[in-house]
Design a protein around this motif. Structure first.
Motif, PDB file in Angstrom:
ATOM      1  N   ASP A  23      -2.951   1.604   5.737  1.00  0.00           N
ATOM      2  CA  ASP A  23      -2.803   1.962   4.327  1.00  0.00           C
ATOM      3  C   ASP A  23      -3.103   0.712   3.516  1.00  0.00           C
ATOM      4  O   ASP A  23      -2.805  -0.409   3.955  1.00  0.00           O
ATOM      5  CB  ASP A  23      -1.367   2.396   4.005  1.00  0.00           C
ATOM      6  N   ALA A  25      -2.931  -0.834  -0.646  1.00  0.00           N
ATOM      7  CA  ALA A  25      -2.633  -0.722  -2.075  1.00  0.00           C
ATOM      8  C   ALA A  25      -3.269  -1.916  -2.759  1.00  0.00           C
ATOM      9  O   ALA A  25      -3.086  -3.060  -2.330  1.00  0.00           O
ATOM     10  CB  ALA A  25      -1.123  -0.729  -2.323  1.00  0.00           C
ATOM     11  N   VAL A  33       0.021  -1.194  -9.208  1.00  0.00           N
ATOM     12  CA  VAL A  33      -0.891  -0.599  -8.239  1.00  0.00           C
ATOM     13  C   VAL A  33      -2.036   0.091  -8.972  1.00  0.00           C
ATOM     14  O   VAL A  33      -1.808   0.930  -9.846  1.00  0.00           O
ATOM     15  CB  VAL A  33      -0.142   0.402  -7.334  1.00  0.00           C
ATOM     16  N   VAL A  36      -4.358   3.466  -4.113  1.00  0.00           N
ATOM     17  CA  VAL A  36      -3.760   3.532  -2.776  1.00  0.00           C
ATOM     18  C   VAL A  36      -4.680   4.381  -1.914  1.00  0.00           C
ATOM     19  O   VAL A  36      -5.159   5.441  -2.346  1.00  0.00           O
ATOM     20  CB  VAL A  36      -2.353   4.168  -2.824  1.00  0.00           C
ATOM     21  N   SER A  63     -10.896  -0.382  -5.451  1.00  0.00           N
ATOM     22  CA  SER A  63      -9.628  -0.791  -6.063  1.00  0.00           C
ATOM     23  C   SER A  63      -9.236   0.063  -7.263  1.00  0.00           C
ATOM     24  O   SER A  63      -8.098  -0.009  -7.712  1.00  0.00           O
ATOM     25  CB  SER A  63      -9.686  -2.261  -6.471  1.00  0.00           C
ATOM     26  N   LEU A  78       3.125   3.733   2.887  1.00  0.00           N
ATOM     27  CA  LEU A  78       3.217   3.684   1.428  1.00  0.00           C
ATOM     28  C   LEU A  78       3.768   4.971   0.816  1.00  0.00           C
ATOM     29  O   LEU A  78       4.566   4.917  -0.117  1.00  0.00           O
ATOM     30  CB  LEU A  78       1.854   3.338   0.827  1.00  0.00           C
ATOM     31  N   VAL A  83       4.936   4.624  -3.213  1.00  0.00           N
ATOM     32  CA  VAL A  83       3.915   3.741  -3.785  1.00  0.00           C
ATOM     33  C   VAL A  83       2.700   4.589  -4.161  1.00  0.00           C
ATOM     34  O   VAL A  83       2.140   5.298  -3.332  1.00  0.00           O
ATOM     35  CB  VAL A  83       3.512   2.632  -2.795  1.00  0.00           C
ATOM     36  N   ARG A  84       2.318   4.507  -5.425  1.00  0.00           N
ATOM     37  CA  ARG A  84       1.157   5.248  -5.941  1.00  0.00           C
ATOM     38  C   ARG A  84       0.599   4.477  -7.122  1.00  0.00           C
ATOM     39  O   ARG A  84       1.213   3.513  -7.595  1.00  0.00           O
ATOM     40  CB  ARG A  84       1.546   6.664  -6.334  1.00  0.00           C
ATOM     41  N   ARG A  85      -0.538   4.932  -7.618  1.00  0.00           N
ATOM     42  CA  ARG A  85      -1.165   4.286  -8.774  1.00  0.00           C
ATOM     43  C   ARG A  85      -0.132   4.214  -9.903  1.00  0.00           C
ATOM     44  O   ARG A  85       0.531   5.200 -10.208  1.00  0.00           O
ATOM     45  CB  ARG A  85      -2.390   5.084  -9.216  1.00  0.00           C
TER      46      ARG A  85
END
Length: 101
Positions: A23, A25, A33, A36, A63, A78, A83-85
């Motif tokens: 994964d 990020a 972030v 991802v 990215s 993640l 965890v995310r944008r």
């Protein structure tokens, strides 16, 4: 693994020579972030396959904005952490400065 770059730019990673899924990020200079991805392993360079043909077939993971950091972790790590944008990673960015080339 945390990659810290000297500049902030659009970045692209790929799975060159990787034998396991990862994964990733991407993070902007403030630790937000920008993207991802789960990056599955790719078949390794085949015998007789040119370097340029090998690189051309690898999937690129962008990215999604200007990034200064990229964090690679074990696959599936993640999502359970949320965890995310737009998420923000807290870490001592200033402590990394001496190690950035």
């Amino acid at each position: 693994m945390l990659f810290a770059f000297a500049d902030t730019a659009e970045r692209t990673f790929w799975m060159r020579g990787c034998i396991m899924d990862l994964d990733i990020a991407f993070l902007d200079p403030q630790g937000f972030v920008t993207a991802v991805h789960t990056m599955p392993k790719e078949p390794l360079q085949a015998e007789g396959e040119s370097e340029s043909d090998y690189l051309a077939r690898l999937v690129r993971y962008p990215s999604g904005g200007k990034a200064k950091y990229a964090l690679e972790v074990a696959p599936g790590s993640l999502t359970p952490l949320g965890v995310r944008r737009g998420s923000r990673a807290e870490f001592d960015r200033e402590a990394l400065t001496p190690f950035i080339r």
